[in-house]
Design an enzyme around this catalytic site. Sequence first.
Site, PDB file in Angstrom:
ATOM      1  N   LEU A  42      50.892  47.519  11.969  1.00 11.97           N
ATOM      2  CA  LEU A  42      49.857  48.540  12.412  1.00 11.97           C
ATOM      3  C   LEU A  42      50.253  49.849  11.266  1.00 11.97           C
ATOM      4  O   LEU A  42      49.508  50.659  10.503  1.00 11.97           O
ATOM      5  CB  LEU A  42      50.148  49.366  13.582  1.00 11.97           C
ATOM      6  N   GLY A  43      51.714  49.930  11.089  1.00 14.67           N
ATOM      7  CA  GLY A  43      52.106  51.018  10.015  1.00 14.67           C
ATOM      8  C   GLY A  43      53.618  50.558   9.522  1.00 14.67           C
ATOM      9  O   GLY A  43      54.337  49.718  10.301  1.00 14.67           O
ATOM     10  N   GLY A  45      56.587  52.920   7.671  1.00 17.12           N
ATOM     11  CA  GLY A  45      57.094  54.303   7.148  1.00 17.12           C
ATOM     12  C   GLY A  45      58.533  54.242   7.205  1.00 17.12           C
ATOM     13  O   GLY A  45      59.037  53.249   7.355  1.00 17.12           O
ATOM     14  N   GLY A  48      60.211  52.585   9.806  1.00 17.07           N
ATOM     15  CA  GLY A  48      60.395  51.093  10.235  1.00 17.07           C
ATOM     16  C   GLY A  48      58.916  50.556  10.056  1.00 17.07           C
ATOM     17  O   GLY A  48      57.984  51.151   9.639  1.00 17.07           O
ATOM     18  N   VAL A  50      55.817  49.076  12.463  1.00 19.30           N
ATOM     19  CA  VAL A  50      55.289  48.915  13.950  1.00 19.30           C
ATOM     20  C   VAL A  50      54.127  47.968  13.945  1.00 19.30           C
ATOM     21  O   VAL A  50      53.294  47.570  12.879  1.00 19.30           O
ATOM     22  CB  VAL A  50      54.667  50.335  14.163  1.00 19.30           C
ATOM     23  N   LYS A  65      57.705  49.332  18.137  1.00 12.21           N
ATOM     24  CA  LYS A  65      58.689  49.454  17.006  1.00 12.21           C
ATOM     25  C   LYS A  65      59.876  49.010  17.196  1.00 12.21           C
ATOM     26  O   LYS A  65      60.531  49.214  18.297  1.00 12.21           O
ATOM     27  CB  LYS A  65      58.637  51.032  17.124  1.00 12.21           C
ATOM     28  N   ASP A 157      60.416  66.741  10.939  1.00  7.47           N
ATOM     29  CA  ASP A 157      60.116  65.826   9.983  1.00  7.47           C
ATOM     30  C   ASP A 157      58.353  65.664   9.921  1.00  7.47           C
ATOM     31  O   ASP A 157      57.772  64.680   9.913  1.00  7.47           O
ATOM     32  CB  ASP A 157      60.506  64.390  10.229  1.00  7.47           C
TER      33      ASP A 157
HETATM   34  C1  PIT Z   1      50.867  53.369  16.369  1.00  6.85           C
HETATM   35  C2  PIT Z   1      50.146  53.208  15.187  1.00  6.85           C
HETATM   36  C3  PIT Z   1      50.679  53.297  14.022  1.00  6.85           C
HETATM   37  C4  PIT Z   1      51.945  53.668  13.822  1.00  6.85           C
HETATM   38  C5  PIT Z   1      52.818  54.110  15.035  1.00  6.85           C
HETATM   39  C6  PIT Z   1      52.203  53.800  16.083  1.00  6.85           C
HETATM   40  C7  PIT Z   1      53.991  54.717  14.731  1.00  6.85           C
HETATM   41  C8  PIT Z   1      54.577  55.424  15.639  1.00  6.85           C
HETATM   42  C9  PIT Z   1      56.035  55.928  15.554  1.00  6.85           C
HETATM   43  C10 PIT Z   1      56.357  56.948  16.808  1.00  6.85           C
HETATM   44  C11 PIT Z   1      57.556  57.246  16.840  1.00  6.85           C
HETATM   45  C12 PIT Z   1      58.556  57.058  15.459  1.00  6.85           C
HETATM   46  C13 PIT Z   1      58.032  56.118  14.574  1.00  6.85           C
HETATM   47  C14 PIT Z   1      56.634  55.669  14.577  1.00  6.85           C
HETATM   48  O1  PIT Z   1      59.806  57.385  15.722  1.00  6.85           O
HETATM   49  O2  PIT Z   1      50.127  53.004  12.526  1.00  6.85           O
HETATM   50  O3  PIT Z   1      50.264  53.190  17.451  1.00  6.85           O
HETATM   51  O4  PIT Z   1      57.927  58.018  17.570  1.00  6.85           O
END
Ligand code: PIT
Length: 339
Positions: A42-43, A45, A48, A50, A65, A157
């Site tokens: 999904l993502g 960053g 890490g 997800v 995650k 952040d």
């Molecule tokens: C989603 C879709 C997506 C990314 C995320 C969730 C990431 C969420 C996230 C939330 C946190 C964190 C790191 C990542 O510390 O594309 O449903 O609280």
Amino acid sequence: MIYVDEDDPIEDDDILIPYRDVKVKHNVDPKTDYDIIKDEELGRGSYGTVYLCREKSSGHEFAAKYVHVKNKEERRNMENEIDIMSCLHHPRIIQLYDAFDNGKTICVMLELISGGELFERVIDEDFVLTEKACVAFMRQICDGVGYIHSQSIIHLDLKPENILCLTKTGNRIKLIDFGMARRFDPAKKLKVLFGTPEFTAPEVVNFDEISFYTDMWSLGSICYLLLSGISPFYGDTDLESMTKVTVGKYDFDDEAFNNISQDAKDFIKSLLVMDGKKRLTAAQCLEHTWLKKSPKQTTALSTTKAKLKKFVIRKRWIKAVNTIIALQKMGAKIDFDLV
Ligand code: PIT
């Protein structure tokens, strides 16, 4: 053409999963309760990777995650994040649904947000960026940040990649990533040395006392970028960005600001203030004329969009290069085919 729905979001649609108190499950494999769909990333960053996952009992989808905790500090950070997230229940904030800890890996199940990063959405060919749309986004961001602050938490952040769109076509956003968030204790002087330099407040860079106002500087930088496509304190290196932040100089001279209202510029000016105590609070932002009045500005901000595209593409490159460096550190050998 997608004209973003510029009306304020309807609250009922935003609460996709029921709010609940999360107790960390120790030594339980998340796979007993969830199907993890590893090829549906999904993502990715600074937080890490997800993945999409589905709860077996309900069929509901979530975002999983996984974090491999390599030392005590990483464990403490993850525990802090879970602790903070479990007390945040608001439509503009990602919800924590479940948490698993097997000693080496911590896995959190988060609300699924499927619209992607806000800035990726905004640069889409079909998306018409107007000042009115920016107001709709900034109102929601201030609403979410105001709630976090009301719970005595500072995000620390806030940056474009931590603002996600709920769906691919709607106008609703949610804030993510509480990995750096801290609880504010008025009895203690809080100082931190992290964040993303381009969006970090001068007091962080100078290692001075921080507070809720630290998040408000980041909102000022995000708003400047959203309206113009220019990141006000961008530097080719982190050090260069940090220097720019500590000087704190910016202007509205670029042609991208030609179509931007005075109210909008005044809003930014009341956030990008060196003295944190003089910045508007999130609650005051919502009372500012720019966010209070619905702006008549419905002209498409084409210069802004072109510049935003460049900003997003540059970020994609940096992300890709960082991924390669991380993989190489792990021992991967990568050959490039230069076509
Ligand atoms: C989603 C879709 C997506 C990314 C995320 C969730 C990431 C969420 C996230 C939330 C946190 C964190 C790191 C990542 O510390 O594309 O449903 O609280």
